[in-house]
Design a protein around this motif. Sequence first.
Motif, PDB file in Angstrom:
ATOM      1  N   THR A   1       0.828  -1.211   0.000  1.00 38.01           N
ATOM      2  CA  THR A   1       0.000   0.000   0.000  1.00 38.01           C
ATOM      3  C   THR A   1       0.857   1.253   0.000  1.00 38.01           C
ATOM      4  O   THR A   1       0.619   2.201  -0.759  1.00 38.01           O
ATOM      5  CB  THR A   1      -0.929   0.007   1.231  1.00 38.01           C
ATOM      6  N   VAL A   2       1.877   1.267   0.861  1.00 38.99           N
ATOM      7  CA  VAL A   2       2.783   2.417   0.933  1.00 38.99           C
ATOM      8  C   VAL A   2       3.498   2.612  -0.393  1.00 38.99           C
ATOM      9  O   VAL A   2       3.633   3.737  -0.892  1.00 38.99           O
ATOM     10  CB  VAL A   2       3.803   2.227   2.073  1.00 38.99           C
ATOM     11  N   LEU A   3       3.922   1.517  -0.992  1.00 36.63           N
ATOM     12  CA  LEU A   3       4.694   1.596  -2.231  1.00 36.63           C
ATOM     13  C   LEU A   3       3.848   2.109  -3.393  1.00 36.63           C
ATOM     14  O   LEU A   3       4.283   2.980  -4.156  1.00 36.63           O
ATOM     15  CB  LEU A   3       5.266   0.218  -2.555  1.00 36.63           C
ATOM     16  N   VAL A   4       2.632   1.602  -3.520  1.00 33.89           N
ATOM     17  CA  VAL A   4       1.746   2.056  -4.597  1.00 33.89           C
ATOM     18  C   VAL A   4       1.397   3.532  -4.408  1.00 33.89           C
ATOM     19  O   VAL A   4       1.395   4.319  -5.368  1.00 33.89           O
ATOM     20  CB  VAL A   4       0.468   1.190  -4.653  1.00 33.89           C
ATOM     21  N   ALA A   5       1.124   3.912  -3.155  1.00 35.94           N
ATOM     22  CA  ALA A   5       0.797   5.323  -2.879  1.00 35.94           C
ATOM     23  C   ALA A   5       1.972   6.230  -3.209  1.00 35.94           C
ATOM     24  O   ALA A   5       1.800   7.315  -3.778  1.00 35.94           O
ATOM     25  CB  ALA A   5       0.393   5.480  -1.417  1.00 35.94           C
ATOM     26  N   ALA A   6       3.185   5.797  -2.850  1.00 32.85           N
ATOM     27  CA  ALA A   6       4.373   6.596  -3.155  1.00 32.85           C
ATOM     28  C   ALA A   6       4.572   6.717  -4.661  1.00 32.85           C
ATOM     29  O   ALA A   6       4.906   7.794  -5.172  1.00 32.85           O
ATOM     30  CB  ALA A   6       5.599   5.970  -2.505  1.00 32.85           C
ATOM     31  N   ALA A   7       4.353   5.621  -5.381  1.00 37.12           N
ATOM     32  CA  ALA A   7       4.531   5.648  -6.838  1.00 37.12           C
ATOM     33  C   ALA A   7       3.523   6.570  -7.512  1.00 37.12           C
ATOM     34  O   ALA A   7       3.818   7.192  -8.529  1.00 37.12           O
ATOM     35  CB  ALA A   7       4.399   4.230  -7.397  1.00 37.12           C
ATOM     36  N   MET A   8       2.327   6.688  -6.927  1.00 36.25           N
ATOM     37  CA  MET A   8       1.316   7.573  -7.502  1.00 36.25           C
ATOM     38  C   MET A   8       1.684   9.041  -7.335  1.00 36.25           C
ATOM     39  O   MET A   8       1.117   9.910  -8.010  1.00 36.25           O
ATOM     40  CB  MET A   8      -0.048   7.307  -6.851  1.00 36.25           C
ATOM     41  N   ALA A   9       2.655   9.318  -6.446  1.00 39.07           N
ATOM     42  CA  ALA A   9       3.050  10.710  -6.200  1.00 39.07           C
ATOM     43  C   ALA A   9       4.266  11.140  -7.015  1.00 39.07           C
ATOM     44  O   ALA A   9       4.619  12.321  -7.009  1.00 39.07           O
ATOM     45  CB  ALA A   9       3.346  10.899  -4.712  1.00 39.07           C
ATOM     46  N   VAL A  10       4.910  10.212  -7.727  1.00 37.73           N
ATOM     47  CA  VAL A  10       6.119  10.588  -8.468  1.00 37.73           C
ATOM     48  C   VAL A  10       5.731  11.315  -9.752  1.00 37.73           C
ATOM     49  O   VAL A  10       4.699  11.007 -10.365  1.00 37.73           O
ATOM     50  CB  VAL A  10       6.998   9.358  -8.785  1.00 37.73           C
ATOM     51  N   PRO A  11       6.550  12.282 -10.192  1.00 38.25           N
ATOM     52  CA  PRO A  11       6.152  13.123 -11.314  1.00 38.25           C
ATOM     53  C   PRO A  11       6.436  12.566 -12.705  1.00 38.25           C
ATOM     54  O   PRO A  11       5.819  12.987 -13.684  1.00 38.25           O
ATOM     55  CB  PRO A  11       6.968  14.405 -11.084  1.00 38.25           C
ATOM     56  N   ASP A  12       7.408  11.646 -12.841  1.00 32.76           N
ATOM     57  CA  ASP A  12       7.785  11.188 -14.176  1.00 32.76           C
ATOM     58  C   ASP A  12       8.413   9.796 -14.100  1.00 32.76           C
ATOM     59  O   ASP A  12       8.716   9.296 -13.009  1.00 32.76           O
ATOM     60  CB  ASP A  12       8.773  12.177 -14.816  1.00 32.76           C
ATOM     61  N   PRO A  13       8.627   9.147 -15.264  1.00 34.56           N
ATOM     62  CA  PRO A  13       9.186   7.786 -15.276  1.00 34.56           C
ATOM     63  C   PRO A  13      10.555   7.675 -14.607  1.00 34.56           C
ATOM     64  O   PRO A  13      10.841   6.659 -13.956  1.00 34.56           O
ATOM     65  CB  PRO A  13       9.263   7.459 -16.775  1.00 34.56           C
ATOM     66  N   MET A  14      11.423   8.669 -14.763  1.00 34.44           N
ATOM     67  CA  MET A  14      12.740   8.601 -14.137  1.00 34.44           C
ATOM     68  C   MET A  14      12.627   8.576 -12.616  1.00 34.44           C
ATOM     69  O   MET A  14      13.364   7.859 -11.932  1.00 34.44           O
ATOM     70  CB  MET A  14      13.599   9.784 -14.584  1.00 34.44           C
ATOM     71  N   ALA A  15      11.693   9.348 -12.090  1.00 34.84           N
ATOM     72  CA  ALA A  15      11.467   9.327 -10.643  1.00 34.84           C
ATOM     73  C   ALA A  15      10.938   7.967 -10.205  1.00 34.84           C
ATOM     74  O   ALA A  15      11.292   7.461  -9.128  1.00 34.84           O
ATOM     75  CB  ALA A  15      10.490  10.432 -10.251  1.00 34.84           C
TER      76      ALA A  15
ATOM     77  N   HIS B   1       5.165  -3.118  -7.970  1.00 38.27           N
ATOM     78  CA  HIS B   1       4.254  -2.225  -7.266  1.00 38.27           C
ATOM     79  C   HIS B   1       4.452  -0.753  -7.650  1.00 38.27           C
ATOM     80  O   HIS B   1       3.483   0.013  -7.692  1.00 38.27           O
ATOM     81  CB  HIS B   1       4.392  -2.427  -5.761  1.00 38.27           C
ATOM     82  N   VAL B   2       5.691  -0.371  -7.928  1.00 34.79           N
ATOM     83  CA  VAL B   2       5.911   1.008  -8.393  1.00 34.79           C
ATOM     84  C   VAL B   2       5.261   1.204  -9.757  1.00 34.79           C
ATOM     85  O   VAL B   2       4.620   2.239 -10.008  1.00 34.79           O
ATOM     86  CB  VAL B   2       7.421   1.324  -8.453  1.00 34.79           C
ATOM     87  N   THR B   3       5.394   0.230 -10.633  1.00 31.40           N
ATOM     88  CA  THR B   3       4.759   0.326 -11.951  1.00 31.40           C
ATOM     89  C   THR B   3       3.242   0.415 -11.822  1.00 31.40           C
ATOM     90  O   THR B   3       2.590   1.230 -12.493  1.00 31.40           O
ATOM     91  CB  THR B   3       5.136  -0.889 -12.817  1.00 31.40           C
ATOM     92  N   ALA B   4       2.680  -0.407 -10.948  1.00 33.42           N
ATOM     93  CA  ALA B   4       1.231  -0.380 -10.743  1.00 33.42           C
ATOM     94  C   ALA B   4       0.776   0.994 -10.247  1.00 33.42           C
ATOM     95  O   ALA B   4      -0.209   1.555 -10.745  1.00 33.42           O
ATOM     96  CB  ALA B   4       0.816  -1.464  -9.746  1.00 33.42           C
ATOM     97  N   GLY B   5       1.490   1.543  -9.276  1.00 36.44           N
ATOM     98  CA  GLY B   5       1.132   2.858  -8.750  1.00 36.44           C
ATOM     99  C   GLY B   5       1.262   3.949  -9.788  1.00 36.44           C
ATOM    100  O   GLY B   5       0.387   4.827  -9.902  1.00 36.44           O
ATOM    101  N   TYR B   6       2.332   3.905 -10.566  1.00 32.80           N
ATOM    102  CA  TYR B   6       2.548   4.937 -11.582  1.00 32.80           C
ATOM    103  C   TYR B   6       1.481   4.863 -12.673  1.00 32.80           C
ATOM    104  O   TYR B   6       0.970   5.891 -13.134  1.00 32.80           O
ATOM    105  CB  TYR B   6       3.935   4.784 -12.193  1.00 32.80           C
ATOM    106  N   LEU B   7       1.130   3.651 -13.079  1.00 30.56           N
ATOM    107  CA  LEU B   7       0.094   3.496 -14.106  1.00 30.56           C
ATOM    108  C   LEU B   7      -1.274   3.935 -13.586  1.00 30.56           C
ATOM    109  O   LEU B   7      -2.077   4.503 -14.332  1.00 30.56           O
ATOM    110  CB  LEU B   7       0.037   2.036 -14.575  1.00 30.56           C
ATOM    111  N   LEU B   8      -1.537   3.680 -12.315  1.00 30.23           N
ATOM    112  CA  LEU B   8      -2.795   4.145 -11.725  1.00 30.23           C
ATOM    113  C   LEU B   8      -2.864   5.666 -11.749  1.00 30.23           C
ATOM    114  O   LEU B   8      -3.912   6.251 -12.033  1.00 30.23           O
ATOM    115  CB  LEU B   8      -2.919   3.636 -10.287  1.00 30.23           C
ATOM    116  N   ARG B   9      -1.746   6.307 -11.455  1.00 31.14           N
ATOM    117  CA  ARG B   9      -1.699   7.769 -11.468  1.00 31.14           C
ATOM    118  C   ARG B   9      -1.969   8.305 -12.875  1.00 31.14           C
ATOM    119  O   ARG B   9      -2.748   9.242 -13.061  1.00 31.14           O
ATOM    120  CB  ARG B   9      -0.334   8.231 -10.982  1.00 31.14           C
ATOM    121  N   GLU B  10      -1.317   7.687 -13.858  1.00 37.44           N
ATOM    122  CA  GLU B  10      -1.525   8.139 -15.240  1.00 37.44           C
ATOM    123  C   GLU B  10      -2.970   7.928 -15.682  1.00 37.44           C
ATOM    124  O   GLU B  10      -3.562   8.784 -16.351  1.00 37.44           O
ATOM    125  CB  GLU B  10      -0.582   7.388 -16.179  1.00 37.44           C
TER     126      GLU B  10
END
Length: 201
Positions: free
Chosen positions: A26-40, A141-150
């Motif tokens: 949960t923490v990891l997905v939430a953190a990934a949803m807050a990153v601004p770009d793929p490099m982050a 999990h980072v990929t999942a969070g980032y894709l959810l954000r997008e």
Amino acid sequence: MVVLVAGLATLGETTIGVGLLLPGETVLVAAAMAVPDPMAAVLVTVVVAVAATSGDTIGYLVGRRFGPRLRESRLIGRMGRDTWDSAAGTLRRHGSWAVLGARFLPVVRTMTPAAAGASGLPVHRFLPAAAVGATVWAAMHVTAGYLLREAAERFEHAFGVLGWAVLGVVALVAVIAWRVRRRRAAGRTAAQGATTTGRPG
């Protein structure tokens, strides 16, 4: 800041004795949803993988230091000796593969490194499995969070606030419909039971 929080949370979640307090995924997905770009997102993945491997290594060293008697400690008693025994048995059967697989099991992954150290699993078999498991787990999990954000951003761009409102109403209606159907099904089951009971034998 996001990278630091994700790393510290992961280190705590994967270190024996702390792991049950923090829901790592949960923490990891939430953190990934807050990153601004793929490099982050890549940076978060690397930091989390290193933190997870470090937490596993701490657990392994604790197991090596205290050996099998760690099972009788108050810490393991609080976390669950059945889980410890299950982790130890899996390690005996599968070795480093058990370390790799345990990474994806929330409670078991907290105990498996210490159980691996206590069981005498060599460090050259433990560490690569822990590192690979941590890297795959972090990336997933980072990929999942980032894709959810997008996906959320695209949805908001396409439909705006009104779209979110409509989606919320649809979800609410679906929940209400499900509860009504469930209540009706329960009522029919109760009625059938009453009818069966009332029939003469």
